[in-house]
Scaffold this motif. Sequence first.
Motif, PDB file in Angstrom:
ATOM      1  N   ALA A 108      61.130-102.269  64.843  1.00  0.00           N
ATOM      2  CA  ALA A 108      60.659-101.777  63.539  1.00  0.00           C
ATOM      3  C   ALA A 108      59.664-102.430  62.728  1.00  0.00           C
ATOM      4  N   GLU A 109      59.284-103.629  63.454  1.00  0.00           N
ATOM      5  CA  GLU A 109      58.246-104.636  62.911  1.00  0.00           C
ATOM      6  C   GLU A 109      56.885-104.033  63.746  1.00  0.00           C
ATOM      7  N   LEU A 110      57.308-103.814  64.867  1.00  0.00           N
ATOM      8  CA  LEU A 110      56.035-103.582  65.862  1.00  0.00           C
ATOM      9  C   LEU A 110      55.632-102.160  65.509  1.00  0.00           C
ATOM     10  N   ALA A 111      56.613-101.102  65.067  1.00  0.00           N
ATOM     11  CA  ALA A 111      56.291 -99.775  64.801  1.00  0.00           C
ATOM     12  C   ALA A 111      55.560 -99.743  63.392  1.00  0.00           C
ATOM     13  N   SER A 112      56.095-100.644  62.489  1.00  0.00           N
ATOM     14  CA  SER A 112      55.160-100.625  61.354  1.00  0.00           C
ATOM     15  C   SER A 112      53.801-101.186  61.480  1.00  0.00           C
ATOM     16  N   LYS A 113      53.638-102.209  62.257  1.00  0.00           N
ATOM     17  CA  LYS A 113      52.444-102.699  62.586  1.00  0.00           C
ATOM     18  C   LYS A 113      51.589-101.592  63.260  1.00  0.00           C
ATOM     19  N   LEU A 114      51.901-100.917  64.019  1.00  0.00           N
ATOM     20  CA  LEU A 114      51.362 -99.813  64.659  1.00  0.00           C
ATOM     21  C   LEU A 114      50.878 -98.719  63.851  1.00  0.00           C
ATOM     22  N   THR A 115      51.685 -98.341  63.064  1.00  0.00           N
ATOM     23  CA  THR A 115      51.305 -97.039  61.765  1.00  0.00           C
ATOM     24  C   THR A 115      50.432 -97.456  60.912  1.00  0.00           C
ATOM     25  N   ALA A 116      50.500 -98.975  60.560  1.00  0.00           N
ATOM     26  CA  ALA A 116      49.300 -99.624  59.865  1.00  0.00           C
ATOM     27  C   ALA A 116      48.098 -99.755  60.471  1.00  0.00           C
ATOM     28  N   HIS A 117      47.987 -99.921  61.615  1.00  0.00           N
ATOM     29  CA  HIS A 117      46.653 -99.965  62.563  1.00  0.00           C
ATOM     30  C   HIS A 117      46.263 -98.499  62.554  1.00  0.00           C
ATOM     31  N   MET A 118      47.115 -97.664  62.692  1.00  0.00           N
ATOM     32  CA  MET A 118      46.452 -96.401  63.121  1.00  0.00           C
ATOM     33  C   MET A 118      46.115 -95.750  61.650  1.00  0.00           C
ATOM     34  N   ALA A 140      44.767 -99.791  75.710  1.00  0.00           N
ATOM     35  CA  ALA A 140      43.858 -99.914  74.680  1.00  0.00           C
ATOM     36  C   ALA A 140      44.785-100.280  73.332  1.00  0.00           C
ATOM     37  N   LEU A 141      45.634 -99.307  73.003  1.00  0.00           N
ATOM     38  CA  LEU A 141      46.381 -99.380  71.839  1.00  0.00           C
ATOM     39  C   LEU A 141      47.256-100.750  71.679  1.00  0.00           C
ATOM     40  N   ALA A 142      47.647-100.868  72.943  1.00  0.00           N
ATOM     41  CA  ALA A 142      48.678-102.173  73.028  1.00  0.00           C
ATOM     42  C   ALA A 142      48.093-103.365  72.840  1.00  0.00           C
ATOM     43  N   VAL A 170      47.281-104.093  69.211  1.00  0.00           N
ATOM     44  CA  VAL A 170      48.195-104.547  68.075  1.00  0.00           C
ATOM     45  C   VAL A 170      49.068-105.622  68.812  1.00  0.00           C
ATOM     46  N   GLY A 171      48.496-106.102  69.950  1.00  0.00           N
ATOM     47  CA  GLY A 171      49.034-107.361  70.490  1.00  0.00           C
ATOM     48  C   GLY A 171      50.687-107.300  71.017  1.00  0.00           C
ATOM     49  N   ALA A 172      50.873-106.041  71.773  1.00  0.00           N
ATOM     50  CA  ALA A 172      51.680-105.954  72.806  1.00  0.00           C
ATOM     51  C   ALA A 172      51.323-105.626  73.952  1.00  0.00           C
ATOM     52  N   THR A 173      52.452-105.556  75.110  1.00  0.00           N
ATOM     53  CA  THR A 173      52.267-105.053  76.263  1.00  0.00           C
ATOM     54  C   THR A 173      52.466-103.443  76.387  1.00  0.00           C
ATOM     55  N   PRO A 174      51.586-102.757  77.245  1.00  0.00           N
ATOM     56  CA  PRO A 174      51.880-101.386  77.364  1.00  0.00           C
ATOM     57  C   PRO A 174      53.418-101.005  77.562  1.00  0.00           C
TER      58      PRO A 174
END
Length: 394
Positions: free
Chosen positions: A274-284, A299-301, A304-308
């Motif tokens: 949920a934290e990563l999803a929130s960070k992802l949507t905020a970045h988008m 590139a998107l990973a 947001v500081g995650a692995t693919p």
Amino acid sequence: MRELLDSIILLGGLQGVGLAAVLARRREDRVANRLLAALVGALSLMLLLGVPEQRWGLTSHPHLLALTAPLPFLFGPLLYLYVAALTRPAARFEARWLFHGLPAAANLLFLLQGFYLKPGPEKLALAHAYLAGHGPPALRFFEVLQTVQAVGYLLWSWLALRRYDRRIEGYFSDVARIDLRWLMGMVLAHAAVWSIVIAGRVLDLVGVAPASLDALSHAVQVGTALVVFATGYVSLWQPELFEKAQAARTAEPPPRPRPLPKYQRNRVDDREAAELASKLTAHMAERKPYRDGALTLQALADAVGATPHLLSQVLNVHLRKSFYFFVNSYRAEELMAALDDPARRDRGVLELALEAGFNSKSTLNSFFKRYTGVTPTEFRLSRSAAKTPGRLAG
């Protein structure tokens, strides 16, 4: 009419021989091209031998009979291996692939001792007995085996292409230049030809007149010739073929990394997801990376500081969207807002779509209609009509 059909069949066979030679010499994606060369060569050989067999085999040249019989056992395996070579690219030929040729080898060995090495009059007698429905049971067994094998490999090829589609949609945000719809078309073309073969065998079992079976045999040969023509067009005049094979390599699932903290681990629990999803949507929403038409999962990973692997896991398991759908939904939403904006009414749909991140017209039209149910132009017209007051009948 028969002369014309025979000319088409022979022309297809001759083109196939030349095409096979060209494909075998290609250096890029050598394994895939050599597999395709073998498939086209086998199809062409069947065409070139089939016409003289039908014309003179049962009369004055019994040595021409059944020369093409083992070849269809190669078509399904070679088609599947070609699909596999493009969707799961191999660096070199693998010895285990030879197992796919065992049915063809078994059929050849059976025909050698049961037909090819016999004298001409005995060959003719066996051929006439077979056509009358009195052939040895082993021949019928090989026919059934050939049919089952063909259906199995066609299904296997189709499933491999479906897996490829899911894989590239999990990594790329635009797949117009790297999808393999043309290869799906090739599989369906082979399926159409095999359906005629199967129909002919069923009609033979129920005792249909030989003239009808002869017409079906010609239909198979003409269909095969058309498949060879189409294969030549696709393989020689589609410059992005190598690019598509490269895309399959790029979209291969990355090796799982060693355990690292938080987003760098192989799996995330619900809270971290949920934290990563929130960070992802905020970045988008803030950075709008979807406006980059070449945006990839990698590139998107990185952004947001995650692995693919983890980002794909969050998208597919927690957000229930492929990377392709996730990114293009943002593009579609931005385009919808632009098309609904009176200040941008004088600007073209394609121009606005490119600004939103759509990188090709085909992706724009296919995804936008999939997402909204209408084309971009229809959407703009409907919104414009809704905003125009005083539209009264009469």
